[in-house]
Every structure is written in structure tokens, then in C-alpha cells.
Design an enzyme around this catalytic site. Structure first.
Site, mmCIF file in Angstrom:
data_model
loop_
_atom_site.group_PDB
_atom_site.id
_atom_site.type_symbol
_atom_site.label_atom_id
_atom_site.label_comp_id
_atom_site.label_asym_id
_atom_site.label_seq_id
_atom_site.Cartn_x
_atom_site.Cartn_y
_atom_site.Cartn_z
ATOM 1 C CB CYS A 178 -12.921 1.265 -32.537
ATOM 2 S SG CYS A 178 -11.695 1.509 -33.616
ATOM 3 C CD GLU A 179 -14.503 -0.509 -26.212
ATOM 4 O OE1 GLU A 179 -14.704 -0.129 -25.077
ATOM 5 O OE2 GLU A 179 -14.173 -1.037 -26.490
ATOM 6 N N GLY B 264 0.403 -0.755 0.365
ATOM 7 C CA GLY B 264 0.015 -0.046 -0.083
ATOM 8 C C GLY B 264 1.016 1.191 0.117
ATOM 9 C CD GLU C 190 2.022 -9.660 0.608
ATOM 10 O OE1 GLU C 190 2.673 -10.129 1.179
ATOM 11 O OE2 GLU C 190 0.621 -8.715 0.780
ATOM 12 N N PRO C 191 5.738 -4.934 -1.408
ATOM 13 C CG PRO C 191 7.149 -3.535 -1.400
ATOM 14 C CD PRO C 191 6.785 -4.710 -0.464
ATOM 15 N N GLY C 192 5.187 -3.399 -4.536
ATOM 16 C CA GLY C 192 4.760 -3.795 -6.191
ATOM 17 C C GLY C 192 4.781 -2.595 -6.929
ATOM 18 N NE ARG D 248 -2.110 2.064 -12.506
ATOM 19 C CZ ARG D 248 -1.447 2.931 -11.653
ATOM 20 N NH1 ARG D 248 -1.132 3.195 -12.350
ATOM 21 N NH2 ARG D 248 -1.683 2.571 -10.681
ATOM 22 C CE1 TYR E 4 -0.877 -4.697 -9.004
ATOM 23 C CE2 TYR E 4 0.439 -1.898 -8.816
ATOM 24 C CZ TYR E 4 -0.095 -3.859 -8.810
ATOM 25 O OH TYR E 4 -0.238 -4.012 -7.204
HETATM 26 C C1 PLP Z 1 -1.349 -6.123 -5.603
HETATM 27 C C2 PLP Z 1 -0.788 -6.828 -3.965
HETATM 28 C C3 PLP Z 1 0.170 -6.091 -3.571
HETATM 29 C C4 PLP Z 1 1.192 -4.995 -4.017
HETATM 30 O O1 PLP Z 1 0.554 -3.977 -3.575
HETATM 31 P P1 PLP Z 1 0.538 -2.184 -4.298
HETATM 32 O O2 PLP Z 1 -0.137 -1.446 -4.058
HETATM 33 O O3 PLP Z 1 1.642 -2.368 -6.175
HETATM 34 O O4 PLP Z 1 2.397 -2.510 -3.356
HETATM 35 C C5 PLP Z 1 0.749 -6.859 -2.177
HETATM 36 N N1 PLP Z 1 0.066 -7.892 -2.140
HETATM 37 C C6 PLP Z 1 -1.173 -8.740 -2.342
HETATM 38 C C7 PLP Z 1 -2.133 -9.104 -1.599
HETATM 39 C C8 PLP Z 1 -1.347 -7.867 -3.536
HETATM 40 O O5 PLP Z 1 -2.469 -8.114 -3.679
#
Ligand code: PLP
Length: 403
Positions: free
Chosen positions: A328-329, A218, A259-261, A298, A356
Site C-alpha cells: 500500500c505505497e 564494482g 571481493e565481488p558480489g 532495488r 541485493y
Molecule cells: C558491497 C561491497 C562489495 C560488493 O560490491 P558489488 O558491487 O556487489 O560487487 C565489495 N566490497 C565491499 C567492501 C562492499 O561493501
């Protein structure tokens, strides 16, 4: 990365193309590590769904990160990248018991987020330790689409069901080795996040075999000037102190996990597209690019903002443009945005295109998904080829009507 590097990549690999700066990914990973340096044992699992290219996963492996996965296929990608299954956590939602069993058999840490599957899994495999995903019912961010901790959310086991959860664990004799939460995608207020962690600590104290507590993600990154970003250093400072206190009360050291993305890859990414047409209407100047929501959804899916720079004419006079796609939207990337004067053929660079973006791309309108390039040690490396007509036709079974 310099503007000229991006231009060279567009020239060499064509457009549209995704570019990721490995240096930025590394810097973000290191920043997170140092923010939580006071934790005696720290594990950062990169959330694969943000950007799942194999070479990016290998980069994370090299950095020492683990992976957070949400499907069997993401687990398989992680293993293909050479990541140790013990460093992979599997945090799915709404998947079958059969898939969870397959992942567990690969030696990956599983995380279960509902009581029904927990009971079934525990009855069949009491010897496989599992992590449980708790929903503390805290809204971390403002956007209900990307906040998954609140009361109506489909994610996690409600804190109000902990007595039931404990009964299942006792009856099945299974081991809970981790507790987890992932409250949503945007931590705007550290105080709110820390409040949710208190609920998690309280829950964690009820399990005696914990090896880790996973605080999800988050972390918010800035998308434009003046954006609030999560103060990682402040959060790291406060949370590790509290975590160390928890360990002292718990009686032994356990691992602090995240667990950051988005935090790790968003800002490292650029999406380069070429302007096909500049179209002046009575009210608007449209810049139509050789892409659409098939490649970057997004802005249309949840109104996200991506900075747009005309890298072919970075020093030109600013004018107002609506940047749109060729689908075409309605596929508007930006409305009445000030961008340096655009001529047909110019290359636009979208920022924050690491997370994403490619991973949500599709073949809508039967267009090819773009190429991906990793900028590593001052050089461009192709890490995914642009698709071809073969990819569009692959798996299609042609019915022969003459028979
Ligand atoms: C998507 C997800 C994340 C990563 O969230 P970010 O906002 O990209 O940091 C971490 N944990 C879980 C379980 C997720 O589904």
C-alpha cells in the site's frame, strides 16, 4: 535453466520465490579466476551481503572462494557455512571497536576504514595484523548512491590522511598486512579504475609487511540488452600485469584480492511472482503481482532495471504493462514495459535477481519473505522455507493490558 524449470519451481514451491542457478554462479567465479590467472596468488572473496543464504555460501566454499563480510553476523554465517576464518575478510563501515574486536578474536582478517578505530585497535592489539581501507577519491561510476570512492564519501581513509595513518602505525607498533579500496558499484571505464589502482599501489608501497592488496569490486553486469558490462578479461589482463610489476618492485610476491558480489550472483538469480490482477485504467494496463518492495526493493530504491518475462506465456503477443506490487505505497517494478500478453495467474520472472534482492527483503505490510531455491546439477533444492505467521509473531512481546 529453462523456462519450464522455472515454471515447475513456481508450481512446486509456490510464489513468490527466488531461484538461483548454481551453474551460473560457478561460471562467473571461474570467469573471474581465469581473467586474473596471470596473478601468482589470487583470492576472490565473495561479498556476502549480495546474497547471504547459507547454501550459497557453502557453494562458494566448495568453489574455493573466500568471503567478504560487513557485519559480525555475516562472519558468523560464513563460519557456519564452514569457511576457514583465514579466508574471511571483514570490511565494515561505522561499526564499534567492540564488534571489530569480536571478529578479530574469531581469526578473521579485519579491515579498518577510519583513523580513530585504527588507533584504538592498534593500541590495544598491536599483534593483530590489520588491513586498511583507503579512499582514493575516484568516482568509478555515475551514480552517487553507489559510488563510494569520491570525496564526500563516508567510506575509507582518505589518501590525504596517509601521513597520519603511518604515524598511528608507527606509534602503536601495529602491522598493516593489507591495503584495500572499494570505489563503488559500477566500473564503467577500466581506465578510471586503473587510475584508482595506481593511487592504491602508491599507498601500498609505504607499508613493508603487506600480504595482499584488495581491489574491492564494482564489476558491472548487464541488466538489459545493450548495457555496458565491465570487460573483466581486459581488466584482468591489464591489472595483473601491473600487479606483477608492483610485486617485482616491492621485492616479493603478495596476493591480489577482489571481493565481488553482484558479478558473481546477480545474473544467476530469478524472482518468480504471480500476477494477481490485470487492471486496465484509462491510460495504463497494470499487472499487479503477489509481491512488492518488501521482496525486491532495488527498482524503487535506486531505479535499477530488472528484465521481466511472462514465463507462462513466453510466445504471446507483446503488450505494454506497468508491473506493480501489492504494497500500500507506490511500488512500481516497471513502467510501460513490453511483456508477452499477461493473464491473471501467470508467472512473471524477474532477471538479475541474485544480488541485493532477497538480502534486502523485509516483512513490510506483515508479509512473509519468500522461499529460496537453488538449481544445482539439474535439480531444484529448497534452501530457505517461506516464512510463516510464526516468523511474524516471533520476538513480539504481547503486553497484557488487563493487568
Ligand atoms: C558491497 C561491497 C562489495 C560488493 O560490491 P558489488 O558491487 O556487489 O560487487 C565489495 N566490497 C565491499 C567492501 C562492499 O561493501
Amino acid at each position: 535453466m529453462l523456462t519450464q524449470d522455472l515454471l515447475n519451481i513456481a508450481q512446486e514451491y509456490g510464489s513468490p520465490v527466488y531461484v538461483y542457478d548454481a551453474g551460473k554462479i560457478t561460471a562467473q567465479y571461474e570467469r573471474l579466476n581465469s581473467a586474473f590467472a596471470k596473478a601468482k596468488s589470487l583470492r576472490i572473496h565473495y561479498a556476502v551481503k549480495a546474497l547471504s543464504n547459507l547454501s550459497v555460501l557453502k557453494l562458494f566454499k566448495q568453489l574455493g572462494a573466500g568471503l567478504d563480510t560487513v557485519s559480525l553476523q555475516e562472519v558468523q554465517l560464513g563460519l557456519a557455512a564452514g569457511v576457514d576464518p583465514k579466508k574471511i575478510i571483514y570490511t565494515p563501515n561505522g561499526v564499534s571497536l567492540a564488534e571489530i574486536e569480536k571478529v578479530a578474536a574469531l581469526g578473521v582478517q579485519i579491515n579498518i576504514d577510519n583513523l580513530s578505530i585504527l588507533e584504538q585497535f592498534g593500541s590495544k592489539h598491536p599483534d593483530v595484523p590489520v588491513c586498511v581501507r583507503i579512499n582514493p577519491h575516484v568516482m568509478a561510476g555515475g551514480n552517487a548512491n553507489i559510488s563510494v570512492g569520491h570525496i564526500d564519501s563516508k567510506f575509507g581513509i582518505s589518501i590525504h590522511q596517509i601521513p597520519h595513518l603511518l604515524r598511528i602505525v608507527e606509534n602503536t607498533n601495529m602491522t598493516v598486512n593489507g591495503v584495500h579500496m572499494h570505489t563503488g558499484s559500477d566500473i564503467l571505464d577500466i581506465g578510471v579504475f586503473l587510475y584508482a589502482t595506481e593511487i592504491l599501489f602508491e599507498t601500498a608501497a609505504k607499508f613493508k609487511d603487506l600480504e595482499f592488496i584488495d581491489f574491492g569490486s564494482g564489476f558491472k553486469v548487464p541488466y538489459k540488452e545493450g548495457d555496458v558490462a565491465t570487460d573483466i578479461e581486459e581488466l584482468g589482463d591489464q591489472l595483473t600485469d601491473r600487479f606483477n610489476q608492483f610485486c617485482a618492485d616491492y621485492g616479493r610476491e603478495i596476493t591480489l584480492a577482489f571481493e565481488p558480489g553482484k558479478f558473481l550472483v546477480s545474473e544467476a538469480g530469478y524472482f518468480l511472482a504471480q500476477v494477481n490482477v490485470v487492471k486496465q485504467t484509462t491510460s495504463t494496463v497494470f499487472a499487479g503481482i503477489d509481491s512488492g518492495f518488501n521482496h525486491l526493493i532495488r527498482p524503487m530504491l535506486y531505479g535499477s532495471y530488472h528484465g521481466i518475462t511472462n514465463i507462462s506465456n513466453p510466445d504471446g503477443r507483446n503488450r505494454f504493462y506497468s508491473v506493480v506490487g501489492y504494497i500500500c505505497e507506490t511500488d512500481t517494478f516497471a513502467q510501460n514495459r513490453q511483456i508477452s500478453e499477461i493473464t491473471e495467474g501467470d508467472i512473471l520472472a524477474f532477471s538479475n535477481a541474485g544480488a541485493y534482492c532477497y538480502s534486502m527483503a523485509s516483512n513490510y505490510n506483515s508479509r512473509y519473505r519468500p522461499a529460496e531455491v537453488l538449481w544445482y546439477n539439474g535439480e531444484a533444492h529448497l534452501i530457505r522455507k517461506r516464512e510463516t505467521m510464526d516468523d511474524i509473531l516471533n520476538n513480539q512481546v504481547e503486553l497484557d493490558f488487563a493487568v
